[in-house]
Write an enzyme that holds these catalytic residues in place. Structure first.
Site, mmCIF file in Angstrom:
data_model
loop_
_atom_site.group_PDB
_atom_site.id
_atom_site.type_symbol
_atom_site.label_atom_id
_atom_site.label_comp_id
_atom_site.label_asym_id
_atom_site.label_seq_id
_atom_site.Cartn_x
_atom_site.Cartn_y
_atom_site.Cartn_z
ATOM 1 N N GLU A 77 -11.267 4.000 3.615
ATOM 2 C CA GLU A 77 -10.617 3.061 2.960
ATOM 3 C C GLU A 77 -10.383 1.964 3.015
ATOM 4 O OE1 GLU A 77 -8.566 6.795 1.377
ATOM 5 O OE2 GLU A 77 -6.632 6.348 2.621
ATOM 6 N N HIS A 78 -9.609 1.491 4.896
ATOM 7 C CA HIS A 78 -9.291 0.546 5.112
ATOM 8 C C HIS A 78 -9.835 -0.860 4.390
ATOM 9 C CE1 HIS A 78 -6.683 3.935 7.357
ATOM 10 N NE2 HIS A 78 -6.242 3.910 6.449
HETATM 11 ZN ZN ZN Z 1 -12.004 1.273 8.143
#
Ligand code: ZN
Length: 187
Positions: A77-78
């Site tokens: 999700e990053h």
């Molecule tokens: Zn990542």
């Protein structure tokens, strides 16, 4: 999820990356990318009830049930980049067992969302617990993260391990060790 909006978004991404979305090789790309992303995030449209669909069976078995080496494909999700690996799931039934393919489908339902590995591990464990009312649940995930391998620190061979132990697996060292030994065997 609107395919048309997502397609337009990808066309803009291509432009912002310095590409010409109209050129031959990219003509169908925004729509293909949008469809691929919908597939990779299809877990948002699924529910536990729908996935399990009544595949719970009465059983006297109170021994550990293990499903090893479940292929896992998710997106962090990053960075929205893939992380890929395998999940090992075990539970100790108390009267009900779940179809083995359903365990894999539960893993998939949570993996096909934007995730961090730790949360994914916990969500799978809690879902198995909720569905089976098991005396204990253990989930271990080993995965390689493209956001580490392709960018940033560029560590090609590091993999991340995460585990969640519930009930008997948390309380009993023996139970936990039995599980860890069984999943570390090569077959
Ligand atoms: Zn990542």
């Amino acid at each position: 999820m609107s395919l048309e909006n997502l397609t337009n978004n990808y066309r803009e991404i291509l432009t912002n990356l310095g590409e010409q979305p109209q050129r031959d090789g990219l003509k169908g790309t925004p729509e293909r990318a949008a469809k691929a992303m919908q597939f990779l995030c299809r877990g948002y449209t699924q529910s536990l009830e729908e996935i399990v669909n009544g595949a719970l069976f009465d059983s006297d078995n109170d021994e550990m049930v293990i499903v090893k080496d479940i292929e896992l494909y998710s997106l962090c999700e990053h960075h929205m980049l893939p992380f890929i690996g395998k999940a090992h799931v075990a539970y100790i039934p108390t009267g009900k067992v779940i179809g083995l393919s359903k365990v894999a489908r539960i893993v998939d339902m949570f993996a096909r969302r934007l995730q961090i590995q730790e949360n994914l591990t916990r969500q799978i464990a809690e879902a198995i617990q909720q569905v089976t009312n098991a005396a204990g649940v253990a989930v271990v995930i080993e995965a390689k993260h493209m956001c580490m391998m392709m960018r940033g620190v560029e560590k090609q061979n590091s993999s991340m391990h995460s585990s969640v132990m519930l009930g008997a697996f948390r309380e009993s060292v023996n139970t936990r060790q039995e599980f860890l030994q069984l999943i570390s065997r090569s077959n």
